[in-house]
Design an enzyme around this catalytic site. Structure first.
Site, PDB file in Angstrom:
ATOM      1  N   ARG A  72       0.845  -1.189   0.000  1.00 24.22           N
ATOM      2  CA  ARG A  72       0.000   0.000   0.000  1.00 24.22           C
ATOM      3  C   ARG A  72       0.891   1.254   0.000  1.00 24.22           C
ATOM      4  O   ARG A  72       1.975   1.256   0.610  1.00 24.22           O
ATOM      5  CB  ARG A  72      -0.847  -0.023   1.265  1.00 24.22           C
ATOM      6  CG  ARG A  72      -1.806   1.154   1.459  1.00 24.22           C
ATOM      7  CD  ARG A  72      -2.954   1.093   0.515  1.00 24.22           C
ATOM      8  NE  ARG A  72      -4.094   1.895   0.968  1.00 24.22           N
ATOM      9  CZ  ARG A  72      -5.086   2.268   0.153  1.00 24.22           C
ATOM     10  NH1 ARG A  72      -5.069   1.942  -1.132  1.00 24.22           N
ATOM     11  NH2 ARG A  72      -6.092   2.956   0.614  1.00 24.22           N
TER      12      ARG A  72
ATOM     13  N   THR B   6      -9.430   1.089  -9.561  1.00 19.44           N
ATOM     14  CA  THR B   6      -8.729  -0.016  -8.905  1.00 19.44           C
ATOM     15  C   THR B   6      -8.905  -1.213  -9.829  1.00 19.44           C
ATOM     16  O   THR B   6      -9.863  -1.268 -10.603  1.00 19.44           O
ATOM     17  CB  THR B   6      -9.334  -0.330  -7.512  1.00 19.44           C
ATOM     18  OG1 THR B   6      -9.089   0.778  -6.657  1.00 19.44           O
ATOM     19  CG2 THR B   6      -8.810  -1.599  -6.875  1.00 19.44           C
TER      20      THR B   6
ATOM     21  N   THR C 135      -3.975  -0.333  -7.257  1.00 15.30           N
ATOM     22  CA  THR C 135      -4.788   0.833  -7.625  1.00 15.30           C
ATOM     23  C   THR C 135      -3.977   2.107  -7.691  1.00 15.30           C
ATOM     24  O   THR C 135      -2.899   2.214  -7.104  1.00 15.30           O
ATOM     25  CB  THR C 135      -5.926   1.005  -6.588  1.00 15.30           C
ATOM     26  OG1 THR C 135      -6.820   2.009  -7.024  1.00 15.30           O
ATOM     27  CG2 THR C 135      -5.395   1.375  -5.221  1.00 15.30           C
TER      28      THR C 135
ATOM     29  N   ASN D 114      -6.078   4.638  -6.971  1.00 18.98           N
ATOM     30  CA  ASN D 114      -7.275   5.156  -6.298  1.00 18.98           C
ATOM     31  C   ASN D 114      -8.331   5.462  -7.351  1.00 18.98           C
ATOM     32  O   ASN D 114      -8.899   4.553  -7.916  1.00 18.98           O
ATOM     33  CB  ASN D 114      -6.983   6.359  -5.389  1.00 18.98           C
ATOM     34  CG  ASN D 114      -8.177   6.648  -4.484  1.00 18.98           C
ATOM     35  OD1 ASN D 114      -9.019   5.786  -4.297  1.00 18.98           O
ATOM     36  ND2 ASN D 114      -8.250   7.834  -3.928  1.00 18.98           N
TER      37      ASN D 114
ATOM     38  N   ASP E 286      -7.765   8.552   0.640  1.00 18.75           N
ATOM     39  CA  ASP E 286      -8.323   7.444   1.431  1.00 18.75           C
ATOM     40  C   ASP E 286      -8.117   7.639   2.936  1.00 18.75           C
ATOM     41  O   ASP E 286      -8.646   6.872   3.742  1.00 18.75           O
ATOM     42  CB  ASP E 286      -7.719   6.103   0.995  1.00 18.75           C
ATOM     43  CG  ASP E 286      -8.500   5.493  -0.169  1.00 18.75           C
ATOM     44  OD1 ASP E 286      -9.572   6.009  -0.502  1.00 18.75           O
ATOM     45  OD2 ASP E 286      -8.025   4.490  -0.734  1.00 18.75           O
TER      46      ASP E 286
ATOM     47  N   SER F  38      -7.855   1.168   3.327  1.00 21.01           N
ATOM     48  CA  SER F  38      -8.340   0.725   2.017  1.00 21.01           C
ATOM     49  C   SER F  38      -9.589  -0.138   2.169  1.00 21.01           C
ATOM     50  O   SER F  38      -9.927  -0.578   3.276  1.00 21.01           O
ATOM     51  CB  SER F  38      -7.235  -0.103   1.358  1.00 21.01           C
ATOM     52  OG  SER F  38      -7.689  -0.712   0.176  1.00 21.01           O
ATOM     53  N   SER F  39     -10.255  -0.384   1.050  1.00 25.41           N
ATOM     54  CA  SER F  39     -11.350  -1.359   1.015  1.00 25.41           C
ATOM     55  C   SER F  39     -10.995  -2.558   0.141  1.00 25.41           C
ATOM     56  O   SER F  39     -11.839  -3.429  -0.092  1.00 25.41           O
ATOM     57  CB  SER F  39     -12.618  -0.711   0.452  1.00 25.41           C
ATOM     58  OG  SER F  39     -13.025   0.355   1.259  1.00 25.41           O
TER      59      SER F  39
ATOM     60  N   GLY G 243     -13.454  -0.999  -7.355  1.00 27.87           N
ATOM     61  CA  GLY G 243     -14.678  -0.305  -6.963  1.00 27.87           C
ATOM     62  C   GLY G 243     -14.722   0.326  -5.591  1.00 27.87           C
ATOM     63  O   GLY G 243     -15.800   0.584  -5.090  1.00 27.87           O
TER      64      GLY G 243
HETATM   65  N1  GLY Z   1      -8.329   3.435  -3.168  1.00 26.38           N
HETATM   66  C1  GLY Z   1      -9.417   2.572  -2.907  1.00 26.38           C
HETATM   67  C2  GLY Z   1      -9.150   1.639  -1.771  1.00 26.38           C
HETATM   68  O1  GLY Z   1      -8.005   1.392  -1.465  1.00 26.38           O
HETATM   69  O2  GLY Z   1     -10.081   1.189  -1.166  1.00 26.38           O
END
Ligand code: GLY
Length: 559
Positions: free
Chosen positions: A95, A370, A388, A390, A412, A441-442, A462
């Site tokens: 990340r 992403t 990603t 983002n 984020d 993050s998601s 997404g």
């Molecule tokens: N940038 C989207 C995520 O990391 O959730």
């Protein structure tokens, strides 16, 4: 003659026990990615004897060329992997990190209000990229082919160009104005043509040279060599905060995956600094206790239950999740007693209001972009990678002379308590900005075993919708007994606590269903499509079935 013709067609029509055409079973290795070209690269690496990790590395670099809106070397991501030789399952965190000069209120004006676009566009929005270090780590620890060979496919695609499909030509047209704000990006994307069309050849020689340096010199070229010099110079020119120290000190982290059972599935997904694994886990654990014989896939009752569960889980996300190197999650969010207590808040006949649902306490105290790809090989190596920039094309700022875009991942972070990010997500203390911290993050790269054997690899693009899409696919597969194809094609819906509404894929739900949800008290919003899952399923006979979500331009393949 007619019989011979029918026989020739047979492989395309025979439906196997998994309800997919038999010609899409693979034996040596399989993958699904957001790009037909990247999938072909993966197939070639398999054909040369590469393992799933080799494929994952080659595809990661290829996507950086052929899928520039999300494929990247200027961003970051996560991988959840299974090493077949040790049966170990691990999570790789590459990340992005906040620059060392960042500060908690860096996106706020003197009145404490967010400054428009500051965390999303240009140099000030960029996190320190982790992708090159992440792909290198995957190769170094698990790859079998030579590093330069794995990057050679991407170099060729950048130098000789690749044919734009309709999706890519439309995407470049859509983002032309926003990319053209920066001279570097304008030159990079719109020199060959101002108006790209499907079928045009897109060349990126600068990126070819950058990738050749990474191939020959390794990640040092990116983090402390010529490429680092160009990154720092570009970011500084546009008022950003990167220093050479930021790049030189970037490090990947191996982490323990989030691990839980759902029905008979053993699920391994990404832990913080992604919220993906834990929030997906909460949703699945909340719904697991219900008798699904009463529900049909896509029914009002099921959508309501799922969304009420997601509401509870996302409330916890806002409070308790951030980079674990900076913030301790105060309790086990998957604790069964805690989940049972939270489940009591779900009313099957009525919505909760998100203003009344607060993050839980233990009694003792991203149009998002992403991209995700899934790879498996015959040995049982499994790789789920989500990475990603983002939002689409990240910060829109390309590194001068290097042919790649930088992310806008700083958005984020919770830039102020309660201020929503690009995905409408809010956060507080746990996800506040701190120097060298990773933003929450998601992303949910996920691998699933059944009876300790490889079973499913999946993930999605997404933003926050990733979590609900992955959870829904697992429910479709396990609870509604749908094939992978049908699980993927089921209409999707999303709830994330705030904003307090359900998002439905438009055109997929009929008026009666919408009225039924409104009667229960839901507020409905619609989106074109939600998420884009790329998955590989390994059936009981060990055959691999790869599937790319039809919502995007992706493609599945194998050997
Ligand atoms: N940038 C989207 C995520 O990391 O959730």
């Amino acid at each position: 003659m007619a019989a011979a013709f029918l026989l020739a067609l047979l492989p395309f029509f025979v439906i196997g026990c998994d309800n997919v055409a038999v010609d899409s079973y693979y034996r040596k290795g399989a993958l699904a990615t957001a790009s037909p070209i990247a999938t072909q690269v993966g197939e070639q690496v398999f054909a040369r004897g590469g393992n799933a990790f080799d494929v994952a590395v080659a595809v990661g670099f290829a996507l950086a060329v052929v899928h520039p809106e999300a494929g990247n070397i200027g961003g970051g991501g996560f991988a959840v992997i299974r090493d077949a030789s040790t049966k170990e399952i691990k999570a790789l965190d590459f990340r992005e990190k906040a620059p060392l000069a960042s500060s908690e209120k860096m996106y706020l004006d003197s009145l404490g209000d967010p400054i428009e676009n500051m965390s999303t566009v240009g140099a000030f929005a960029c996190g320190v990229p982790g992708t090159v270090a992440g792909l290198y780590e995957l190769w170094q620890k698990h790859g079998s082919m030579k590093w330069p060979e794995l990057i050679s496919y991407a170099i060729l695609l950048a130098d000789s160009g690749f044919i734009l499909n309709a999706y890519q030509a439309e995407s470049l047209a859509k983002y032309k104005d926003r990319l053209s704000v920066f001279d570097e990006s304008s030159r990079l994307f719109f020199t060959g043509s101002k108006n790209w069309q499907e079928g045009d050849n897109f060349v990126n020689r600068q990126l070819g040279q950058t990738l050749a340096k990474i191939a020959n010199e390794g990640p040092e070229s990116f983090y402390s060599g010529d490429i680092a010099d160009s990154i720092v110079a570009t970011v500084k020119r546009y008022g950003g905060l990167f220093s050479h120290e930021d790049l030189a000190s970037y490090q990947i982290k191996w982490r323990q995956p989030v691990n839980f059972r759902f029905d008979s599935l053993q699920i391994y997904s990404m832990p913080p600094p992604s919220s993906g694994g834990l929030i997906m886990g909460q949703i699945l654990k909340l719904v697991e206790a219900y008798d699904f014989s009463k529900f049909e896939a896509g029914s009002i009752e099921y959508i309501h239950l799922f969304c009420e569960s997601a509401r509870l889980a996302f409330a916890d996300r806002s409070e308790y999740l951030g980079d674990p190197d900076f913030y301790n999650i105060p309790f086990d969010l998957l604790d069964s007693a805690y989940i049972s207590r939270r489940r009591q808040l779900i009313n099957l006949n009525q919505v909760n209001s998100s203003s009344e649902i607060l993050p839980g306490i233990m009694p003792s105290r991203e149009s998002g972009q992403t991209t995700h790809y899934s790879v498996v090989d015959a040995q049982g190596n499994m790789v789920a990678v989500t990475y990603t920039l983002n939002s689409a094309y990240g910060s829109k700022l390309a590194v001068s002379g290097c042919g790649f875009l930088l992310n806008n991942e700083m958005d984020d972070f919770a830039i102020a308590p309660g201020v929503a990010n690009l995905y409408g997500l809010v956060g507080g203390e746990a996800n506040k900005i701190e120097p060298a911290k990773r933003m929450l993050s998601s992303m949910s790269p996920t691998i699933v075993l059944k009876n300790d054997k490889p079973f499913l690899i999946l993930g999605s693009r997404g933003g926050s919708e990733i979590i609900t899409a992955v959870a829904q696919l697992l429910i479709n597969f396990s609870r509604f007994n749908l094939s992978l194809e049908k699980s993927l094609s089921q209409p999707r819906f999303h709830h994330q606590w705030l904003p307090d509404n359900i998002v439905l894929e438009e055109k997929s739900f009929d008026i009666n269903l919408k009225q039924g949800l409104i009667k229960l008290g839901h507020i409905i919003k619609e989106a074109d499509v939600l998420s884009e899952i790329h998955a590989v399923y390994i059936n009981g006979a060990g055959l691999m079935i790869a599937s790319a979500d039809r919502r995007g331009p992706g493609h599945a393949g194998g050997q």
